[in-house]
Design an enzyme around this catalytic site. Structure first.
Site, PDB file in Angstrom:
ATOM      1  N   ARG A  36      62.052 -27.653  81.374  1.00 51.86           N
ATOM      2  CA  ARG A  36      62.224 -27.388  79.944  1.00 51.86           C
ATOM      3  C   ARG A  36      63.556 -26.708  79.656  1.00 51.86           C
ATOM      4  O   ARG A  36      64.116 -26.869  78.570  1.00 51.86           O
ATOM      5  CB  ARG A  36      61.052 -26.539  79.430  1.00 51.86           C
ATOM      6  CG  ARG A  36      59.766 -27.339  79.354  1.00 51.86           C
ATOM      7  CD  ARG A  36      58.596 -26.535  78.865  1.00 51.86           C
ATOM      8  NE  ARG A  36      57.448 -27.403  78.682  1.00 51.86           N
ATOM      9  CZ  ARG A  36      56.230 -26.984  78.379  1.00 51.86           C
ATOM     10  NH1 ARG A  36      56.005 -25.693  78.236  1.00 51.86           N
ATOM     11  NH2 ARG A  36      55.240 -27.834  78.218  1.00 51.86           N
ATOM     12  N   LYS A 235      37.142 -36.246  75.662  1.00 47.90           N
ATOM     13  CA  LYS A 235      36.316 -36.414  74.469  1.00 47.90           C
ATOM     14  C   LYS A 235      36.888 -37.389  73.451  1.00 47.90           C
ATOM     15  O   LYS A 235      38.080 -37.395  73.180  1.00 47.90           O
ATOM     16  CB  LYS A 235      36.133 -35.048  73.791  1.00 47.90           C
ATOM     17  CG  LYS A 235      35.352 -34.045  74.631  1.00 47.90           C
ATOM     18  CD  LYS A 235      35.230 -32.724  73.891  1.00 47.90           C
ATOM     19  CE  LYS A 235      34.409 -31.728  74.681  1.00 47.90           C
ATOM     20  NZ  LYS A 235      34.321 -30.424  73.971  1.00 47.90           N
ATOM     21  N   GLY A 388      51.203 -33.802  78.241  1.00 49.49           N
ATOM     22  CA  GLY A 388      49.962 -33.270  78.786  1.00 49.49           C
ATOM     23  C   GLY A 388      49.669 -33.728  80.203  1.00 49.49           C
ATOM     24  O   GLY A 388      50.557 -33.810  81.063  1.00 49.49           O
ATOM     25  N   GLY A 411      50.237 -31.575  72.620  1.00 49.82           N
ATOM     26  CA  GLY A 411      49.609 -31.607  71.298  1.00 49.82           C
ATOM     27  C   GLY A 411      50.475 -32.283  70.261  1.00 49.82           C
ATOM     28  O   GLY A 411      49.994 -33.032  69.410  1.00 49.82           O
TER      29      GLY A 411
END
Length: 431
Positions: A36, A235, A388, A411
């Site tokens: 990063r 999910k 992710g 996200g």
């Protein structure tokens, strides 16, 4: 892309506040991955080359209850201390505050300033606070072509609350704002949106965000076809928006991971003790019906690697999708599913992947995820990995250089794929 980039503005000699994503992993006082930091260098070097006075800011971790110079104990900690005998409370309070001091040091960006100086030849100064006396003094003394890194923005409650006053204080340090932190662009925090909304700074994106929204935006709006999206993870509820948006755009939607079992249930299959969102079964039916109506190939696993318990040591057994025993749980896609999905990926011209195919952290149940990563790496497609766990898998398996683009935001990339407005990008000036 209709947002201004750093190359669209006259930045020569200006004071520029840059929101970076320096939320790097640190273990025992050492940065374990500086990707990063290196990812931010092109934007930083461009600004330094324009003789800007560069002010960098970022968060690191979730340092709750560590605010500015003041250290506060949480209500939970105070309640625990209050349960102790009176003579022990003072010592317990002192010990808890000492721990908070240690936590504050653990979340300090000083370690990032040191690493930046290794890459930039010692031109970075570290400010001990974010908008306080030290930050103001060091910004005031900043010379053209030099850099100040502010302390962790989350050392104040005001950051995540997008507090107008804090936003104005942060904005007052600079003349222009540059957002280059895609991973936090989905959050309306003071350092991602407030400095523009409340601080009124002219705003553009850096090279990282420019790359993210150009590559992912092009894939979503004008993809080379066949366009295949692969969604995994636990999910259905986490990916409803993504699925709904992608059904309007893709030719094939591959679904694996834990959420596949909710779709199995919607097809009338038994799922044993597999992960199941019973309240989403009707929604799963609607999604499959919508895909069929749109002519989208909705591809579910045809077999599964199952086990009797959720454990790294559990014995894997393969069952067809409609034959999972009542006492077994699906933990990965099976070998026939690997063949089916790999074939679909091989024929694709654009691939977007977000979410593992199984319990990737367990070696025995990581085969499907590894196979999908390998198939994407071997394909000739424009390949986009949506941050992710998928990004981590690709990096870990050594396929990073085979992918067109690996998103820097988990996200944020999910919300971008959903078609949502990202506050940290929406606030930037239009061209």
């Amino acid at each position: 892309m209709n947002k201004k980039t750093i190359e669209d503005m006259n930045l020569e000699g200006k004071k520029v506040l840059v929101r970076c994503d320096f939320n790097v992993p640190v273990k025992d006082g050492v940065i374990t991955s500086d990707k990063r930091i290196t990812g931010a260098l092109p934007t930083i070097k461009y600004l330094v080359g324009k003789n800007c006075k560069v002010i960098l800011c970022s968060h690191m971790g979730k340092p709750h209850n560590i605010f500015d110079a003041e250290l506060k104990l949480s209500k939970k900690e105070i309640a625990k201390i209050d349960e102790l005998p009176e003579e022990e409370r003072a010592a317990a309070t002192a010990a808890a505050l000492e721990k908070a001091k240690g936590d504050k040091k653990k979340f300090s960006l000083k370690i990032v300033a040191d690493k930046l100086n290794e890459y930039l030849g010692g031109i970075v100064t570290f400010a001990e606070d974010t908008v306080g006396e030290d930050a103001q003094a060091k910004v005031a003394a900043l010379e053209p072509g030099k850099i100040v890194l502010l302390e962790n923005t989350r050392f104040t409650k005001a950051e995540e609350k997008n507090d107008p006053e804090f936003s104005k204080q942060l904005a007052s340090l600079a003349e222009v704002f540059v957002n280059d932190a895609f991973g936090t662009a989905h959050r309306a925090h003071a350092s991602t949106a407030g400095v523009v909304t409340y601080g009124g700074l002219p705003a553009a994106c850096g090279y990282l965000i420019q790359k993210e929204i150009t590559i992912m935006g092009d894939a979503l709006e004008a993809p080379q076809r066949p366009f295949v999206a692969i969604l995994g993870g636990a999910k259905v509820s986490d990916k409803i928006g993504v699925i709904t948006n992608l059904i309007e755009k893709v030719d094939t939607l591959i679904v694996g991971g834990g959420m596949a079992y909710t779709f199995y249930k919607a097809k009338g299959y038994g799922v044993g003790t597999s992960l199941l969102e019973a309240d989403k079964v009707e929604l799963a039916k609607e999604i499959m019906e919508k895909a069929a109506a749109k002519g989208v190939n909705f591809a579910l696993p045809v077999d599964n690697v199952c086990a009797k318990e959720f454990s790294a040591d559990a014995e894997p057994v393969v069952y067809a999708c409609d034959a999972i025993p009542d006492d077994m749980m699906g933990l990965d896609i099976g070998p026939e599913s690997v063949k089916k999905f790999s074939g679909l990926i091989k024929d694709a011209k654009t691939v977007i992947w977000n979410g593992p195919m199984g319990v990737f952290e367990f070696e025995k149940f990581a085969v499907g995820t590894k196979a999908v990563a390998a198939a994407i790496a071997a394909s000739d497609s424009v390949s986009i990995i949506g941050g992710g766990d998928s990004a981590a898998a690709v990096e870990q398996l050594g396929y990073a250089d085979k992918m067109t683009h690996i998103s820097t935001g988990g996200g944020a990339s999910l919300e971008f794929l959903e078609g949502k407005t990202l506050p940290g990008i929406d606030c930037l000036d239009n061209k």
